[in-house]
Each structure stands twice: as C-alpha cells, then as structure tokens.
Write an enzyme that holds these catalytic residues in place. Structure first.
Site, PDB file in Angstrom:
ATOM      1  CG  ASP A  30       5.346  -7.667   6.022  1.00 40.71           C
ATOM      2  OD1 ASP A  30       5.007  -6.496   6.263  1.00 40.71           O
ATOM      3  OD2 ASP A  30       5.725  -8.061   4.903  1.00 40.71           O
ATOM      4  CB  THR A 121      -5.803   4.702   2.099  1.00 42.83           C
ATOM      5  OG1 THR A 121      -5.388   5.184   3.371  1.00 42.83           O
ATOM      6  CG2 THR A 121      -6.644   5.756   1.406  1.00 42.83           C
ATOM      7  CG  PHE A 152      -8.399   9.622  10.134  1.00 43.20           C
ATOM      8  CD1 PHE A 152      -9.299   8.766  10.752  1.00 43.20           C
ATOM      9  CD2 PHE A 152      -8.744  10.165   8.901  1.00 43.20           C
ATOM     10  CE1 PHE A 152     -10.537   8.482  10.182  1.00 43.20           C
ATOM     11  CE2 PHE A 152      -9.979   9.889   8.312  1.00 43.20           C
ATOM     12  CZ  PHE A 152     -10.874   9.045   8.955  1.00 43.20           C
ATOM     13  CG  LEU A 153      -2.473   6.237  12.079  1.00 38.53           C
ATOM     14  CD1 LEU A 153      -1.660   4.951  12.167  1.00 38.53           C
ATOM     15  CD2 LEU A 153      -2.947   6.685  13.449  1.00 38.53           C
ATOM     16  CB  ALA A 252       2.546  29.148   1.991  1.00 35.76           C
ATOM     17  N   GLY A 257       3.723  16.200  -0.074  1.00 35.53           N
ATOM     18  CA  GLY A 257       4.225  14.930  -0.601  1.00 35.53           C
ATOM     19  C   GLY A 257       3.714  13.829   0.308  1.00 35.53           C
ATOM     20  CB  CYS A 260      -1.500   9.690   2.633  1.00 35.19           C
ATOM     21  SG  CYS A 260      -1.212   8.213   3.598  1.00 35.19           S
TER      22      CYS A 260
END
Ligand code: UDX
Length: 432
Positions: A30, A121, A152-153, A252, A257, A260
């Site tokens: 990083d 992504t 797909f986490l 519902a 949020g 992603c």
C-alpha cells in the site's frame, strides 16, 4: 505461489490474508505508510470479522508481509493482484487513476513473466486499457497476461465469501494464465468460470446491479403493501419459495448503501450510456433507492407530526451490520434530512461510530442503544445489527419521552412491540 496484492482496503486485505491462509506467500502493498505500519504491528484498519486473527496467524507463519515498496513486491512475485480503490468521480464514473498507476509501475519494473489480476471493480474494457498501458511501458519487453478476477465479497462476511465462493470468475486470454489461476484457486474446490476479460467484467457489474435491483424491487413492493394494507414480509416469504426468485435480498428497508452497489450501479449506467444503451431499468433502481430514504423520513415526520425540536434516537449508522463502513450509508441522508427539519439526533452503532463522526456532525454519539433512547421522542432503527433485536423494551420505555419506534429494517414483530406499549412503524407493514 508468490503473490503481490496491491491495495490493502476491504478487498485487498481479505484477498491477501486468505491467499496466505491457503499456503501462498503473499506480500501486501500500500502507498499509505501509516496503514502499512499499523498492519505490520497487527493493527487492522478495517472492521471485518475474523480478519485480525487471520492476518496475525499468517504474519507469524511468515506467509504474509506488508510493505510500501511496490517495485520490490512486483519483482518477487509472479502474480500481482490489483486491489486498489476505484472511487466514483463527480460524474459517477469510476476513477481508474490508481489502477493505471499500478499498471505503469508493473510494466516499468517487471523483468519476467507476470500475471496481472484485476480484482478491483472496474468498468468493462478496463482489462484492455491495463494491457495497453503495460504494453506501452513494458521496458524489458517481457511476456505478461492480464486477468479479470472480480470479487464477490460482502462486507461482514468477506472471509467466508472468499473461502466458500458460489463461483470464481476468471477472464483471461491465454492457456498459460488460465492454468496459473486454476492452480491458485484449486484449494477452494469451487466452480471456476473461465471467460474472456470483458465478460468477466460484465459479470461483476451485472451481478451487483441485479442484487441492487432486487432490493429496489422489494422496496417498491413494500411501498405498494403500505398503500394496500398488505404485509411485505409475507409477500417476500411467498415469493422466496420460488427457486427462480429466492428469498435472499428480498428484505425491504431504508435502501441499500455501501461502497459497491451505489457506485457500481452508477458506473454501469454510465458505461452503458457511453456505449449507446440507455439503462432505464438501472436508473429506476437508483431512483427507488434514493426515494426510499426520503420516504422513511416522511414516515418519521408523519408519526411525530412536527420534527423540529424533537429528540430522535438513531440505532445503527453503518450501511449494514457487521461492518464499520459508512460509505453511502442510508443513515447519512436520513440523519441529515432530520437535522434539516430541526431534530436533535442521538446515535449509537456498535462499530461505525468513529467513521460516522467524520461524516455526521452535530450528533450526540452514545455508548449504548439505551443512552440513545433516553429522552427520545422516537427510536429509529436504521441498521439491522443483531444486538438491536433483543433490546429490553421495558427499560427502553422508562427512558423514552414518547413511546414510538420506527423500524427501517423490519427487525421487530409488530404485535410484540405493541404489546410492550409502543407505537410501532415499519416498512411495508401496517402501523400498530
Ligand atoms: C455487495 C455484494 O453483495 C457483493 O457480492 C459485492 O462483492 C460487494 O457489494 P456489500 O455491499 O458488502 O456486498 O453488502 P450487501 O450485503 O450486499 O448489502 C448491500 C446493501 O444492501 C446494504 O446496505 C444492505 O443493508 C442492503 N440490503 C441487502 C437490503 O436493503 N436488503 C437486502 O435484502 C439485502
């Protein structure tokens, strides 16, 4: 295998730790020196159940290390996962400058065959751009392959989602890259779908967009249930038995949020538009989701009559339970709208308080749900944390000024709450 993971955010850190746990030698890179220093000292900058223990175990086993030296990591590893952020720009498009920068450094440094794996992504055709960038800067003219391997986490269950995936998607163009990725993922014994790069990128956007659309669909059904006197929980149950529909993601609430769904849906609408397709369905998904938060504030206002001067206790700030992530959390718009109407806000969240303080001001941050309920005219559930599901209603009743609970995630049984002496408002169900 030797793997470099560039970017140690929610995706990169989980990806690096899990690959190490599978027996690979992983170097996490990083640019944020402070973050790397914390990670080297076992301080994890994100809340993700199980990640701290997994990082420490693999650090001690010398399978996992952390550095800011990207060039060194590239030289040492044959597989390089690009997990850097692709935050939305003003336009809603993904900012790919971090991806481009990593691709350029890889090209300048690599002196042997590499597999560059795009996990962040990214919009479709990014793989082509990465390959083109590497070709243009490929100083040593070495062979390489670009692979798309979307994640797909789900935050809060990311380790489980990594170790037990429904499927692994690998977009690549050569047998060599295919075999390397097959060997890498073999220990997970999960279905691997090999595609071309573009299809892999579309699978990611289409999957997220479909899930977001499913949520906006059930929220629309909830709104119809409110107008018709039906019960959305019963409707979701009845729909969910149909295997073609499935019960998951039919809950519902106040809307979706996170880092992603909002970003991916915006980006996909933009990408499709650029190609000349007006993605009306996804635009409706976005609009329903935005309206759902506004409808929820109107629901609170209707039950309080006047919001100005009222004290409202908010339970839950993070965009979903089991995370501290506040990115695009529904609580942000809901609290700001209530403050605009003159409400005094008291709030509690088990994990997200520190991150919430960066985005939500003039809020009284409480140390428990009971403190948030004290002297409140309404107690409002925004995030469905498990710890809110077993509140001591007798204790709550003594603390509140007015006995009103507004449940944005339908976590309570209306009759039970009514029996405890509260007025209870929820989503897609009759008020009691
Ligand atoms: C999502 C996708 O699930 C994951 O596959 C992808 O890799 C990243 O984006 P995440 O955003 O972490 O994961 O959380 P998720 O559990 O999908 O929830 C997203 C939002 O939808 C949350 O705000 C949640 O509260 C909301 N949600 C989810 C609903 O409102 N109703 C539901 O039925 C499910």
């Amino acid at each position: 295998m030797k793997i470099a993971v560039v970017g140690t955010g929610y995706v990169g850190l989980v990806t690096g730790a899990c690959f190490a746990d599978m027996g690979n030698e992983v170097i996490c890179v990083d640019i944020d020196k402070d973050k790397i220093k914390k990670l080297e000292n076992g301080i994890i900058p994100i809340y993700e159940p199980g990640i701290e223990e997994m990082v420490m175990r693999n650090k001690h086993a010398k399978r996992l290390s952390f550095t800011t030296e990207l060039k060194e990591a590239i030289k040492k590893c044959q597989i390089i996962f690009v997990c850097v952020g692709t935050p939305p720009k003003e336009s809603g498009e993904a900012d790919l400058s971090y991806v481009e920068n990593v691709a350029r450094v890889i090209a300048e440094v690599m002196d042997s065959y590499k597999v560059i794996v795009e996990k962040s992504t990214v919009p479709v055709e990014t793989g082509q751009q990465v390959a083109k960038t590497i070709r243009n800067y490929n100083v040593h003219k070495v062979e390489f392959d670009v692979v798309s391997n979307p994640e797909f986490l789900r935050e809060g269950s990311a380790i489980s989602d990594f170790m037990h995936p429904d499927r692994i998607v690998v977009g690549c163009e050569t047998e060599k890259a295919k075999e390397i990725m097959r060997e890498l993922y073999e220990p997970l014994h999960a279905p691997i779908i090999f595609t071309d790069i573009k299809s892999a990128e579309i699978i990611k956007h289409a999957s997220n967009s479909f899930l977001a659309t499913k949520i906006s669909f059930i929220n629309s059904i909830a709104n119809i249930c409110e107008l018709s006197g039906a019960d959305v929980e019963k409707v979701a149950e009845g729909m969910g038995y149909d295997k073609r529909i499935g019960r998951h993601f039919l809950n519902a609430g106040v809307g979706y949020g996170g880092s992603c769904f909002p970003k991916d849906v915006d980006a996909f609408v933009g990408i499709a538009g650029k190609m000349g397709y007006d993605f009306k369905l996804l635009k409706a998904t976005q609009e329903v989701n935005n309206q759902q938060k506004k409808r929820f504030v109107r629901k609170i206002e209707k039950s309080l009559w006047i919001i100005k001067g009222k004290t409202i206790g908010i339970l839950g700030l993070a965009f979903k339970p089991n995370t501290d992530d506040m990115r695009s959390a529904p609580s942000i718009d809901i609290i700001k709208e209530l403050q605009n109407e003159g409400a005094k806000i008291k709030a509690y969240d088990p994990e997200a308080m520190e991150k919430a303080k960066e985005v939500l001001k003039d809020v009284e941050y409480c140390t428990s749900p009971y403190e948030a309920a004290k002297d409140a005219d309404a107690l409002v559930i925004v995030t469905d944390w498990n710890e809110f599901k077993e509140l001591d209603f007798k204790k709550i009743k003594v603390l509140m000024r007015h006995f009103l609970i507004v449940d944005g995630r339908n976590i309570y049984d209306p009759q039970k709450v009514k029996g405890e002496g509260f007025n209870y408002i929820s989503i897609g169900r009759k008020d009691v």
